[in-house]
Design a protein around this motif. Sequence first.
Motif, PDB file in Angstrom:
ATOM      1  N   PHE A 248      40.162  50.562  46.934  1.00 60.20           N
ATOM      2  CA  PHE A 248      38.969  49.425  47.642  1.00 60.20           C
ATOM      3  C   PHE A 248      39.225  48.321  46.085  1.00 60.20           C
ATOM      4  N   ASN A 249      39.060  49.569  44.641  1.00 56.64           N
ATOM      5  CA  ASN A 249      38.455  48.165  43.090  1.00 56.64           C
ATOM      6  C   ASN A 249      40.722  47.728  42.761  1.00 56.64           C
ATOM      7  N   LEU A 250      41.497  48.966  43.718  1.00 53.37           N
ATOM      8  CA  LEU A 250      42.909  48.252  43.014  1.00 53.37           C
ATOM      9  C   LEU A 250      43.045  46.877  43.603  1.00 53.37           C
ATOM     10  N   VAL A 251      42.925  46.996  45.827  1.00 50.78           N
ATOM     11  CA  VAL A 251      43.331  45.894  45.872  1.00 50.78           C
ATOM     12  C   VAL A 251      42.594  44.780  46.191  1.00 50.78           C
ATOM     13  N   LEU A 252      40.964  44.977  46.072  1.00 45.62           N
ATOM     14  CA  LEU A 252      39.962  43.806  46.594  1.00 45.62           C
ATOM     15  C   LEU A 252      39.140  43.812  45.033  1.00 45.62           C
ATOM     16  N   GLY A 253      38.599  44.658  44.593  1.00 44.59           N
ATOM     17  CA  GLY A 253      37.847  44.510  43.552  1.00 44.59           C
ATOM     18  C   GLY A 253      38.338  44.100  42.122  1.00 44.59           C
ATOM     19  N   ILE A 254      39.601  44.106  41.281  1.00 50.17           N
ATOM     20  CA  ILE A 254      39.924  44.069  39.892  1.00 50.17           C
ATOM     21  C   ILE A 254      40.379  42.373  40.449  1.00 50.17           C
ATOM     22  N   PRO A 255      40.818  41.667  41.173  1.00 49.12           N
ATOM     23  CA  PRO A 255      40.473  40.196  41.642  1.00 49.12           C
ATOM     24  C   PRO A 255      39.649  39.445  41.842  1.00 49.12           C
ATOM     25  N   LEU A 256      38.642  40.172  42.111  1.00 54.03           N
ATOM     26  CA  LEU A 256      36.918  39.596  42.746  1.00 54.03           C
ATOM     27  C   LEU A 256      36.308  39.443  41.455  1.00 54.03           C
ATOM     28  N   TYR A 257      36.236  40.725  40.814  1.00 51.51           N
ATOM     29  CA  TYR A 257      35.426  40.438  39.048  1.00 51.51           C
ATOM     30  C   TYR A 257      36.216  39.258  38.532  1.00 51.51           C
ATOM     31  N   GLY A 258      37.294  39.726  38.263  1.00 46.74           N
ATOM     32  CA  GLY A 258      38.161  38.539  37.835  1.00 46.74           C
ATOM     33  C   GLY A 258      37.233  37.169  38.043  1.00 46.74           C
ATOM     34  N   ALA A 259      37.830  36.963  39.229  1.00 44.34           N
ATOM     35  CA  ALA A 259      37.378  35.735  39.582  1.00 44.34           C
ATOM     36  C   ALA A 259      35.560  35.577  39.452  1.00 44.34           C
ATOM     37  N   LEU A 260      35.046  36.202  39.587  1.00 48.11           N
ATOM     38  CA  LEU A 260      33.459  36.643  39.203  1.00 48.11           C
ATOM     39  C   LEU A 260      33.341  35.966  38.174  1.00 48.11           C
ATOM     40  N   ALA A 261      34.170  36.670  36.933  1.00 45.66           N
ATOM     41  CA  ALA A 261      34.503  36.422  35.328  1.00 45.66           C
ATOM     42  C   ALA A 261      34.169  34.933  34.728  1.00 45.66           C
ATOM     43  N   ARG A 262      35.168  34.987  35.644  1.00 47.53           N
ATOM     44  CA  ARG A 262      35.924  33.163  35.370  1.00 47.53           C
ATOM     45  C   ARG A 262      35.124  32.293  35.896  1.00 47.53           C
TER      46      ARG A 262
END
Length: 341
Positions: free
Chosen positions: A323-337
């Motif tokens: 989950f983190n590899l496919v969806l989580g990393i881009p989700l956390y990046g988008a939220l951080a930006r």
Amino acid sequence: MKHLLDPAILFFVLGLAAGLLRSNLEIPAPLSRFLSLYLLMALGLKGGFALAQSGWTVQVSAALVSALVLAVAVPAIAWCVLRRLLPPFDAAAVAATYGSVSAVTFVTASHLLEQQGTPAGGYMAAAMALMESPAIVLAVVMAHWLRAPASVAPIAVGSQAVMAGGPGIGPARVGSPLGPVLREALTDGGAVLLLGALLVGLLTGAQGEQAMHPFTVDLFKGLLAFFLLDMGLMTARSLPGLAGLGAQRLPLALFAVVGPVAHGLLALGLAKLAGLAAPEATLLAVLGASASYIAVPAVLRHAMPEARPALYVGLSLGVTFPFNLVLGIPLYGALARWWLG
């Protein structure tokens, strides 16, 4: 979702597919161990080189303090939730697994940030190292606490019966002594290599960076892809362990997705308070949202034999990691930006 077309991520998908298709594709264990050590060493060196260039700043201190707070808060929150779903030892083991970190998820996120032209500060490698052990220490202490009081009917663990410990329920003379297990947690080879490589990079600076460039940069992409291929195979092998959970399967699978997202949001909140930039906040969120499937399970097998490995390994590796590899990393990046700019 451009990151899904990154070769390293696609090799993870290939390994997962090969495992689910029961292919005989296999990465020898010694090679898999070498790849994990290489990634930790390269990551530590990159962090040391970056830290030598930036120096020790208030931002570095704030990031490390945030990481320590997260390392204590996440297993505590997970324990409060999981003790309502699982027996005490299982709840403590899963909480410890989610309280520690996944080096591979962190390395992948770091690599993707570099590919996007927004690399995070190298000191975040030190934050990852700091977050690896506290959850293990808390789990070991909790295991001894759960075994402490009066008596209860034995439960089966493997081929032996042991006492199901808990507050006021009874001693179980199982597991390793507290001291040696704590020492193992604090001197884990991966953490020692990561911190040692970071120190080497810090001491050698620009000259060391130039000398090690072929090792830390040129080889990195290919070896990361090779390692993620192996992780895909491991993920496929971990999934059958979740089949025997029965009615618990759905709520635990939900925890394995929702829990990491909640932990990531907590990390972003700490990053906001600490004044971190978006790339560093992304990595802190990735650390908070990740779960250990190598270091913590290795310790728990000895320190907490009452807990079911299929449970804490199956959830972390079979659900949370992909989950983190496919969806989580881009989700956390988008939220951080979006939140931190």
